[in-house]
Design an enzyme around this catalytic site. Structure first.
Site, short mmCIF file in Angstrom:
data_model
loop_
_atom_site.label_atom_id
_atom_site.label_comp_id
_atom_site.label_asym_id
_atom_site.label_seq_id
_atom_site.Cartn_x
_atom_site.Cartn_y
_atom_site.Cartn_z
N CYS A 118 -11.35 1.79 -2.89
CA CYS A 118 -9.99 2.26 -2.57
C CYS A 118 -9.78 2.37 -1.07
CB CYS A 118 -9.76 3.61 -3.26
SG CYS A 118 -8.35 4.54 -2.63
N CYS B 107 -9.00 5.88 0.13
CA CYS B 107 -10.21 6.71 0.14
C CYS B 107 -11.04 6.45 1.39
CB CYS B 107 -11.05 6.43 -1.11
SG CYS B 107 -10.18 6.68 -2.67
N CYS C 106 9.31 -4.60 -8.88
CA CYS C 106 8.88 -3.64 -9.91
C CYS C 106 8.35 -4.35 -11.15
CB CYS C 106 10.05 -2.71 -10.27
SG CYS C 106 9.84 -1.78 -11.79
N CYS D 277 10.24 -3.54 -14.34
CA CYS D 277 11.54 -4.23 -14.37
C CYS D 277 11.36 -5.67 -14.84
CB CYS D 277 12.19 -4.20 -13.00
SG CYS D 277 12.44 -2.54 -12.32
#
Length: 498
Positions: A54, A57, A392, A395
Site C-alpha cells: 500500500c 502505508c 466510477c 456507474c
C-alpha cells in the site's frame, strides 16, 4: 493529574529519528497470537493495520515511526499489524482499507481520526492520554498554554463554578481536536492576568491569546464549541489534505488563493490578501493552496487556465463556485469587492456545463448543466435521474441496466424522462436542493413537484421498473394511435383486457 511535559514531547518531534534502524523499531509488530496480550493490558495504544504493497502505508511509515519514538517517552505505545500475513486478524477488526488506524483504551477500539503526520499523531495521542479537562496550576501554567496548537483554558473561582459542567461537556466532545484545561489556583489566575470567571484560547498562530468575549457563567456547550472552532481557523493558512476537514466542517464559504509555491513573490501575495481575510473573518475562511499539486482541484472550481495566482470563492454548503476573472491580475481591492458582492448575494455562480447535445437519440436523455432546469423541472413529466461519473466503476456496471430502463419506458417518454448527467462535468444549478457526495446517485422528481426522492433500493432492472411505477404521478400506459374517419388520428391509452 496526568498532564506533564507535553511541550517537551512536542518539541522532541524535531529531533526524533525519522526511520528507526532495522531491528530497532519503536513500533511493535503484532500477530494473532500476540495481539490481545499486548493491546488489552494497555490503557492506551494506537494500532495501524497495513498492507506492505500500500502506497499510503509506505508514506505513513516514517511518520508513524517518528511518533512512536517520541511517544515512547510518554509511555504511549504504537503498534502495527501486517494484514497480508495476518488477514484473519485484520478481518476480525473490520479492516476494509489501508492503512486503518485504531485507538485502543483498555482493549476497547475506536477509530483514529487525527492527522497522519508525525506531529499530528503525537498531538492526537497525547490528548487521548489526558483527561478531557486537565488540572492546571501555577507550576504548569506556562507549559500548558503552549502545549498544543489550540489550548482552551478556563479560569474559575472553584472547580465547580459555572460554567464548569458545560466546559467539561465541550471538552469531552472535542478532546480529539483541542487541549482543554481548568484552573482555580489563585496564583495561576494572577500569573495569567485574567479576572475569573474567564475562558482563554491560546494559539500557535495569529493572536496568541483570545479571551471569551461574552458573559462566561452563562456559556453553553454550543457557545464554547462554536467560539473555539472559529478561533481554531487561522486568518489565512495553507490548505491541504491534512486540514481540509477543519474548513469543511466549519460550514463557512472557502476563499482560495491558488499559488505556485516556488514563486518568489508567494509570501507577498499571501500577505496582500491577509487584510481582506481579516476583514471577512467569521464570514468566509481564507486559504492559500499549492496550485501545482492541486491543479485538478483548481479545474473543479472552474479555474480553466493554469494561471497563478488565481482566486475563487466556494460556497461549500451548496457546492457553488465564484471564480475571479483569470484574464485580470489578482488585485487585493478587486478580491475584496468580489467577496463583498458574494456575501451580499449579488454574484451569480459560474456553472460548469458540457454542451447541450444536438440530438437526443437514445432512450436515456442526456442532461447537462445548461439544460438542467428546463429538463428536470418540467412540471409535466416525471424524471428519474442518474448522477454519474465516467471514472466510477459502479456507474459503468449500472449503465446497461439504466439503458434498459430507458428502453422499457421509451413509449411514455412524453410523460416520463429517464435521464443521466455527468456530475463532475456539470455543476448543478442553485435551484437544486441537494449535492452529490457519491456515485451513482439516483434521484426521482415526480411530475408537478420540486421534491427529489432518493432511490436507495437495489439496482436490478426489475426493482428500478417497480420503483418508477410506484413513484410516477403520470400514467405509464403507452398510447396507441389509430386512424379514424376522414383520415383523423385518434390516441388511446393501452390497457390490459379485464
Amino acid at each position: 493529574m496526568r498532564f506533564s511535559s507535553v511541550v517537551k514531547a512536542a518539541s522532541a518531534v524535531a529531533f526524533a529519528t525519522l526511520v528507526a534502524a532495522e531491528g530497532d523499531s519503536d513500533v511493535l509488530s503484532l500477530t494473532a497470537s500476540t495481539f490481545e496480550s499486548t493491546v488489552n493490558p494497555e490503557s492506551l495504544i494506537l494500532v495501524e493495520f497495513f498492507a506492505p504493497w500500500c502506497g499510503h502505508c509506505k508514506a505513513l511509515a516514517p511518520h508513524y515511526e517518528e511518533a512512536a519514538t517520541t511517544l515512547k517517552e510518554k509511555n504511549i505505545k504504537l503498534a502495527k499489524v501486517d494484514c497480508v500475513e495476518q488477514a484473519d486478524l485484520c478481518q476480525s477488526h473490520g479492516v476494509q482499507g489501508y492503512p486503518t488506524l485504531k485507538v485502543f483504551h483498555d482493549g476497547e477500539p475506536s477509530d483514529y481520526t487525527g492527522p497522519r503526520k508525525a506531529d499530528g499523531i503525537i498531538s492526537y495521542m497525547i490528548k487521548q492520554s489526558l483527561p478531557a479537562v486537565s488540572e492546571v496550576t501555577v507550576a504548569n501554567l506556562e507549559e500548558f498554554q503552549k502545549a498544543d496548537k489550540i489550548v482552551v483554558l478556563a479560569y474559575l473561582p472553584t472547580p465547580t463554578s459555572s460554567p464548569a459542567p458545560e466546559f467539561s461537556a465541550a471538552a469531552n466532545k472535542h478532546r480529539d481536536s483541542y487541549l482543554f484545561g481548568l484552573t482555580s489556583d489563585p496564583e495561576a489566575i494572577a500569573a495569567a492576568g485574567v479576572t475569573p470567571p474567564a475562558i482563554v484560547v491560546y494559539r500557535a498562530f495569529d493572536d496568541p491569546s483570545v479571551e471569551y468575549p461574552y458573559p462566561v457563567p452563562s456559556a453553553t456547550v454550543k457557545d464554547i464549541e462554536e467560539w473555539v472552532q472559529d478561533l481554531s481557523i487561522p486568518i489565512i493558512d495553507e490548505v491541504n489534505g491534512e486540514n481540509f476537514s477543519i474548513y469543511a466542517q466549519s460550514g463557512k464559504p472557502l476563499a482560495y488563493l491558488f499559488l505556485d509555491p516556488t514563486e518568489e513573490k508567494r509570501d507577498d501575495y499571501i500577505e496582500s490578501i491577509r487584510p481582506i481575510a481579516t476583514k471577512f473573518k467569521g464570514k468566509v475562511n481564507f486559504v492559500w493552496i499549492d496550485a501545482i499539486k492541486f491543479g485538478d482541484h483548481a479545474k473543479s472550481l472552474n479555474l480553466a487556465e493554469a494561471k497563478w495566482p488565481s482566486f475563487v470563492v466556494q460556497d461549500l454548503e451548496h457546492q457553488l463556485k465564484y471564480p475571479y476573472d483569470q484574464s485580470l491580475t489578482v488585485e487585493p481591492e478587486a478580491v475584496s469587492e468580489l467577496v463583498e458582492q458574494f456575501l451580499a448575494g449579488k454574484l451569480e455562480p459560474q456553472l460548469k456545463s458540457q454542451a447541450i447535445p444536438e440530438t437526443q437519440d437514445e432512450s436515456v436523455y442526456t442532461v447537462v448543466g445548461k439544460n438542467f432546469d428546463e429538463v428536470v423541472y418540467d412540471d409535466s413529466k416525471d424524471v428519474f435521474l442518474e448522477l454519474y461519473a465516467t471514472w466510477c466503476g459502479h456507474c459503468k456496471r449500472l449503465k446497461p441496466t439504466w439503458d434498459s430502463l430507458g428502453d422499457h419506458f421509451a413509449g411514455v417518454k412524453d410523460r416520463l424522462v429517464i435521464a443521466k448527467i455527468d456530475a463532475p462535468e456539470n455543476d448543478l444549478p442553485p435551484s437544486v436542493p441537494f449535492r452529490v457526495s457519491s456515485f451513482p446517485t439516483l434521484k426521482f422528481k415526480p411530475a408537478g413537484s420540486r421534491e427529489f426522492l432518493d432511490y436507495n433500493g437495489d439496482r436490478s432492472l426489475e426493482s428500478l421498473i417497480a420503483y418508477v411505477e410506484e413513484s410516477a404521478k403520470n400514467s405509464l400506459e403507452p398510447k396507441v394511435v389509430v386512424e379514424g374517419e376522414n383520415d383523423t388520428q385518434v390516441v388511446f391509452e393501452a390497457h390490459d383486457e379485464l
